[in-house]
Design a protein around this motif. Sequence first.
Motif, PDB file in Angstrom:
ATOM      1  N   ASP A 116      68.673  66.997  67.747  1.00 36.72           N
ATOM      2  CA  ASP A 116      67.654  68.016  67.436  1.00 36.72           C
ATOM      3  C   ASP A 116      67.212  68.739  68.709  1.00 36.72           C
ATOM      4  N   SER A 117      66.587  69.896  68.499  1.00 32.03           N
ATOM      5  CA  SER A 117      66.196  70.719  69.655  1.00 32.03           C
ATOM      6  C   SER A 117      65.113  70.033  70.498  1.00 32.03           C
ATOM      7  N   ASP A 118      64.326  69.117  69.873  1.00 34.90           N
ATOM      8  CA  ASP A 118      63.291  68.422  70.662  1.00 34.90           C
ATOM      9  C   ASP A 118      63.848  67.208  71.400  1.00 34.90           C
ATOM     10  N   GLY A 119      65.155  67.026  71.345  1.00 34.26           N
ATOM     11  CA  GLY A 119      65.781  65.918  72.082  1.00 34.26           C
ATOM     12  C   GLY A 119      65.919  64.648  71.263  1.00 34.26           C
ATOM     13  N   THR A 120      65.452  64.664  70.025  1.00 36.51           N
ATOM     14  CA  THR A 120      65.634  63.488  69.162  1.00 36.51           C
ATOM     15  C   THR A 120      67.097  63.423  68.724  1.00 36.51           C
ATOM     16  N   VAL A 121      67.643  62.211  68.740  1.00 35.37           N
ATOM     17  CA  VAL A 121      69.059  62.058  68.374  1.00 35.37           C
ATOM     18  C   VAL A 121      69.189  61.035  67.253  1.00 35.37           C
ATOM     19  N   TYR A 122      70.019  61.404  66.251  1.00 33.59           N
ATOM     20  CA  TYR A 122      70.308  60.464  65.168  1.00 33.59           C
ATOM     21  C   TYR A 122      71.607  59.747  65.528  1.00 33.59           C
ATOM     22  N   PHE A 123      71.487  58.450  65.848  1.00 31.03           N
ATOM     23  CA  PHE A 123      72.658  57.682  66.288  1.00 31.03           C
ATOM     24  C   PHE A 123      73.222  56.852  65.143  1.00 31.03           C
TER      25      PHE A 123
END
Lengths: 88, 664
Positions: free
Chosen positions: B608-615
């Motif tokens: 995501d643009s806010d730096g959140t990552v779905y791993f």
Amino acid sequence: MSDALEELDVGERRRLELVEARDRALAALKELEFDHRTGTVSDDDYRALVGPLRREAAGALQELEPEGAEVTEETNDGQGRPAGERTS
Amino acid sequence: MAELGRAALVVSLGLSVYALVAGALAAHLGRRRLALSAQNALLAAFGSTLVASAVLLSALLRNDFSFIYVASTTSEALPTAYTISAFWGGQEGSLLLWLLVLTGFAAAAIRLNRGWARDLIVWVVPVFGAVATFFAFLLVAVANPFATQAAPVDGLGMTPSLQNPYMLAHPPLLYLGYVGLTVPFAFAIGALIAGRTDERWLVATRRWTLVAWTALGIGQLLGAHWAYEEVGWGGYYAWDPVENAALMPWLAATAFLHSVMIQEKRGMLRIWNVLLVLLAFSLSLFGTFLTRSGVVNSIHSFTQSSIGPWFLAFIGVVVTVSLALVFWRLPKLRSPTRLESPISREAAFLYNNLLLLALCLTIFWGVVYPLLSEALRGEAVVLGREYYDFFLRIFGLPLLLLMGIGPLIAWRRASLRSLLTTFRWPTGVALATGAILLALGAGSSVPGLIAYTFASFVITTIILEFTRGTKARKALGATSWPGAFSSLIARNRRRYGGYVVHAAIVLLAIGVAGSSAFDTVAEAKLERGQSMEIGNYRLEYRTLDERIAANATEIRAELAVSRGGRDLGTLEAGKNAYTIEDQVSNEVGIRSDPLTGEDLFVIAEQIDSDGTVYFRVFVKPLVNLIWIAGLVFLLGSLITLWPDAREQRRLVERTRELGVPATR
């Protein structure tokens, strides 16, 4: 040099069949001896298999030999003794 | 330059047609000079195809976008190695590679065998000519790589997933395999037409078949590793139609390599062997058709094209003509000997053949079913992973067991008492392994447990065979144990090289069972500083970086990895955004444990643009054994392929005995 393609004639083809049969039987004998030596083939199985194989090889050799020549390959009636000691 | 390429292809087509027509006439009329001329035409066709290939390669390296092929497969920014791989990355280039390898193989196979099997070779030449004519025609008339245009400023670039080092080797190896199977096919058909159904066509093609089979096997494993690293869904084999397209001819060739031994040892299965060769070649054509026609939805279907109907028609002709020839030669193909006992090595090989063929045809049905259902009902019904996995277990597990049984049974027949003695050690080890694994919790997957149990059975038989064989060689006079071991292999490369290949298949089976039946998966959406756990692993998401590479923007999340509290360093996973191609690819992070063969496999599914990552994270036990299996497989193949001086002498002796000069 002639322009005709050299082909195997009927006699040569028959010889080729016999040579293949002989080589097949000899290779099978060699493998059987080795498998018996390693213990993969038991004494009983060896005795049952070695005779027919030797007869096959001898039959092909006999047909391949020029007339009058002696066939030296040992023929066996199925009572062959295990050749060489087992290693296992 | 494009004119030179086009002209070279037209020359290749003309020479191939000449090899077909003049070769057939020469064989039919018995003309020696015409036959030689047809052979030389094939050699010349290789030369002209080489010129065409050089023109295409040169255009690729010069980024000459006036070639439509170059513009549609490369770009200025594409690294040179991938620019070279674009040769086989597109349809026209890969067909050119087919023709190049085909004419090269044909010229070499004829050159190597014409001395001792001339009456057979004269009919092999027109068969090679026919196959070469088909591919040359496609290149000249349907899929010409030398079509030109007004050069655009830049090319369209290469599909991102193909921008991977494995693409430098995986496709060419598959093509070597596909094309290599033309050699046994051409000799088999030549033997059928000539009525020379003796063993010479088998002897002449044995190594070619092995080379093709090895190339297909290694090519598939490299493809699996590519899929594992590059495609990024967490697996290595998805039963994709195009993956299956390479597997099917490999299975048919595997069956042939086993059954051919029955013909060589017992003179049996002549019809069966010819049929297997025809099947393997037809499936290699089918594989090329699937890869290049765009007829199926696949990660490999890069193009929709017009070559499909041509391929189908050619496959139809090949199958029809081949079967008609087999039917015509049935009396000559009948075997003089019969199976003596269902308990014998040849019977074990026969069971192996039936299982391999059943697996092959099951996969074939899985591939064609969506096509048939679409044609008949207007809706493509895809047979999913469950279908393939089910039949892999049903046919694959008995196949695995047979690999251990076959080598320990005598040719012709074996007594039950003998079998009980021979199999006591492998059976004991297998049962003990199964019991220990059950106690350790491996019963969670019954097929996995059976696979491990059977694998231990096979490994024990292989070790027994090597140990007993080495002891026998030592007893026969070898001076040292290493000497006895090397003499054992040197005296029967096919048998002991074959055991090494069997060991590779066992490693493969253990790796596949471990990574698919006993893997674990965890998913989490993490912000920087947050962590997740899977098994004994703990992963902490630390940073997200963006960097500009030559042809893509790389976004990478860095994770700190620890196991059982011990720091294991960091791992990167992310995505590449390819500017020119306007595509995004997953770039997975993999941490391999060299001691256990286990992989920690991390996919950054969504950033995501806010730096959140779905791993999404996998732990895949023993998966690295699959890649090690590739190396062992290659070693076994090389042992088997290594030239055998004794065999050469035997062939020369055989030719001499027949009174036929070796060079006439």
